[in-house]
Each structure stands twice: as C-alpha cells, then as structure tokens.
Design a protein around this motif. Sequence first.
Motif, PDB file in Angstrom:
ATOM      1  N   ASP A 154       0.828  -1.212   0.000  1.00  0.00           N
ATOM      2  CA  ASP A 154       0.000   0.000   0.000  1.00  0.00           C
ATOM      3  C   ASP A 154       0.860   1.259   0.000  1.00  0.00           C
ATOM      4  N   VAL A 155       1.923   1.223   0.789  1.00  0.00           N
ATOM      5  CA  VAL A 155       2.839   2.370   0.863  1.00  0.00           C
ATOM      6  C   VAL A 155       3.593   2.510  -0.455  1.00  0.00           C
ATOM      7  N   THR A 196      -2.493   3.220   3.788  1.00  0.00           N
ATOM      8  CA  THR A 196      -2.801   3.723   2.442  1.00  0.00           C
ATOM      9  C   THR A 196      -2.783   5.248   2.418  1.00  0.00           C
ATOM     10  N   LEU A 197      -3.406   5.852   3.427  1.00  0.00           N
ATOM     11  CA  LEU A 197      -3.456   7.315   3.513  1.00  0.00           C
ATOM     12  C   LEU A 197      -2.062   7.898   3.702  1.00  0.00           C
ATOM     13  N   VAL A 198      -1.242   7.255   4.527  1.00  0.00           N
ATOM     14  CA  VAL A 198       0.143   7.714   4.740  1.00  0.00           C
ATOM     15  C   VAL A 198       0.920   7.648   3.426  1.00  0.00           C
ATOM     16  N   GLY A 199       0.728   6.549   2.655  1.00  0.00           N
ATOM     17  CA  GLY A 199       1.410   6.396   1.368  1.00  0.00           C
ATOM     18  C   GLY A 199       1.011   7.464   0.363  1.00  0.00           C
ATOM     19  N   LEU A 200      -0.304   7.774   0.315  1.00  0.00           N
ATOM     20  CA  LEU A 200      -0.816   8.750  -0.658  1.00  0.00           C
ATOM     21  C   LEU A 200      -0.565  10.199  -0.265  1.00  0.00           C
ATOM     22  N   THR A 201      -0.333  10.449   1.019  1.00  0.00           N
ATOM     23  CA  THR A 201      -0.162  11.835   1.474  1.00  0.00           C
ATOM     24  C   THR A 201       1.244  12.117   1.999  1.00  0.00           C
ATOM     25  N   ASN A 234      -4.345  -2.386  -3.583  1.00  0.00           N
ATOM     26  CA  ASN A 234      -5.522  -2.002  -2.812  1.00  0.00           C
ATOM     27  C   ASN A 234      -6.576  -1.427  -3.765  1.00  0.00           C
ATOM     28  N   GLY A 235      -7.823  -1.874  -3.638  1.00  0.00           N
ATOM     29  CA  GLY A 235      -8.904  -1.439  -4.527  1.00  0.00           C
ATOM     30  C   GLY A 235      -9.088   0.071  -4.592  1.00  0.00           C
ATOM     31  N   LYS A 236      -8.796   0.761  -3.497  1.00  0.00           N
ATOM     32  CA  LYS A 236      -8.973   2.220  -3.446  1.00  0.00           C
ATOM     33  C   LYS A 236      -8.041   2.959  -4.406  1.00  0.00           C
ATOM     34  N   VAL A 237      -6.886   2.344  -4.721  1.00  0.00           N
ATOM     35  CA  VAL A 237      -5.873   3.022  -5.543  1.00  0.00           C
ATOM     36  C   VAL A 237      -6.332   3.189  -6.993  1.00  0.00           C
ATOM     37  N   ILE A 293      -8.609  12.131   2.197  1.00  0.00           N
ATOM     38  CA  ILE A 293      -8.672  12.132   3.673  1.00  0.00           C
ATOM     39  C   ILE A 293     -10.067  11.709   4.139  1.00  0.00           C
ATOM     40  N   LEU A 294     -11.113  12.248   3.471  1.00  0.00           N
ATOM     41  CA  LEU A 294     -12.498  11.875   3.817  1.00  0.00           C
ATOM     42  C   LEU A 294     -12.784  10.417   3.464  1.00  0.00           C
TER      43      LEU A 294
END
Length: 317
Positions: free
Chosen positions: A65-66, A208-213, A267-270, A314-315
């Motif tokens: 994810d990262v 995932t959020l840490v990786g994207l931000t 990850n599906g979100k990506v 973030i949301l």
Amino acid sequence: MAYVLLLVGFGLLIKGADYFVEASSNIASLLRVPPILIGLTIVAFGTSSPEATVSIIAALGGSADVSLGNVVGSNVFNITLVVGIAAILYPLKVENETIKKEVPFTLLASGVLLVLMSDVVLQGFGSNLLTRSDGLIFLLFLSIFMYYVIEVGLKSRKDSANESVPDDITWGKNILFTLIGLAAIIFGGNLVVHNGTEIAYSLGMSETLVGLTIIAIGTSLPELVTSITAALKKESEIALGNIVGSNIFNILFVLGASSVITPLAVNGKVFMDVVIMMLLTILLLVFSRTSFKIGKSEGLILVVGYVIYLVYIILRN
C-alpha cells in the motif's frame, strides 16, 4: 526530535536543489543539449530517487500500500502542486516536443499501470497484483523512453555543435555540485519521509493514507523544490522536464523495480487515484497546448485541484 529532523530535511532539500538545478543547467550547456533533456533524465532520475528508495524498502517490508500509494500520490502531487506553484512563480514555457511526445508518454505509462493492475476485471483472478512480469513490462517501456531521449539528445547536439560555452563553466565543478546537490536532496528527502511518517502514524493515519499523502508529499519534495528553484531561475524547461520525467520514472522505474523484487498487492482504493492521475495528465496536456505555456491562472487551477484531491482522500480513508 522528529519535528527538528523534519526541518533539517527541508533545509537540505532546498540547498541541495539550488546546487542541483544550477549545475544541471551548466551540464546541458557543456553537452550542447536542450535543458529539457537534462530535466527529463539527470534531474528527473535524481529527484525520483527518494520514491525509488522508499517504494523498494516498502515492497521488501511487505507494505505494498505504501509502495504503490507513494508512486500514485507523488505523481498527482507533481502534476498539480509542483507544476502549479512553479507556473504561478514564473509561467512555464512548453516546448513543442514536450507536448507531442513526453506528456503523452506520461499518459501512456499511467494507462499501462491501470491495465496491469486490473487482474480481477481483465483476467478473472481472485486479487489484483503487480507481478514480476508486470515489472519487466514497466522496465521495457522505460528502456524505449530512454532510447527516444538519447536519440533526441544526439540530434540536438549535432544541430548546436558550433555554439560556444562560457569559459567559467567547467565539467569537474558542475559534476561535483550535481553530486553534492543530489546527495543533499536524497538525504533530506529521507529525513522528511522517515520523520513525517513517524508523526503521521502517531496521529493514527492508515497505511494507504500515509502512502498517498505524507510519504508521497515527502518523496516529491525534491521535485517541488527543484522545479520551484528552476522556475525562479527562469529555467522553465528544467522545471517542466523534471516533472514529466519524474512521473515517467516513478511509474516505469520505481514500480517496475519494486514489483520485480517482490509482487505488489493492489488495494482497490488506488484504482480511483490512478484514474484521477490520468485525468490530471490530460488536463496538463490541454494546458500545455494553450499558447505553448502554463500560465499563472492555470497554475492556480492545478493547486486548487490538489487541495480538492487531498480533502477527497482524507475523507475517503
């Protein structure tokens, strides 16, 4: 202590980028090649090295994810905030070749990523995975891109063979300053990523959020600082070439090398983030075609676009 080291990292990034842009521009003069080619190769590869380091380490540690989030997040950050801020400071002149080939190649690389990570939809597999063979496909596309860049460089060098170079610009000094600048960028980037991640995890953010931000922004700071420095020095070709080249390197080299070392679970979100990255690349292409420059108003739209994207992820997470 993490906050202090974070500031030290920022300082190294800023000073390192200053040396790096100046020396890279001089090397372009010595090689008699356009600055855009130096931006697409030496500068792009150098500023992508933090992404490569972080993604490979994350892949080896089983944090797919990262690894993937870092690359996609970094590319979105580059297209929006880095190009946007650089254009606000000094309108970025766009060479015709960049519009015709380099920016579309970035779009092609993004499309290849979307296809290769869609195993469930395209092949009916139980999960989406970037396999070792996918990684080899990325590296093959990278070799094609590098062949094209070298061909253009050799042609332009032949065309400008008679141009003179100032006596105070020497090989030894500029190679040394390029290496010093690059070392400061990489070390500063690593400090920012490590300590920024530590702070983020302490605040309860997901991987995932840490990786994207945090990690994506941290590893893209070299591109941000390098492009802003280049824009302030009115080296707009290096500023834009750095971004286009970095995005190509991030997908083809960073993800290629990471997935060759170890397959990456997706990850599906990506998927939505990759689609957003492609749409933003198309927007950059459209902006590039207006008067062959990216102006202040277009830069502002890109910056606002990143703020909206940041609020969205973030949301979502």
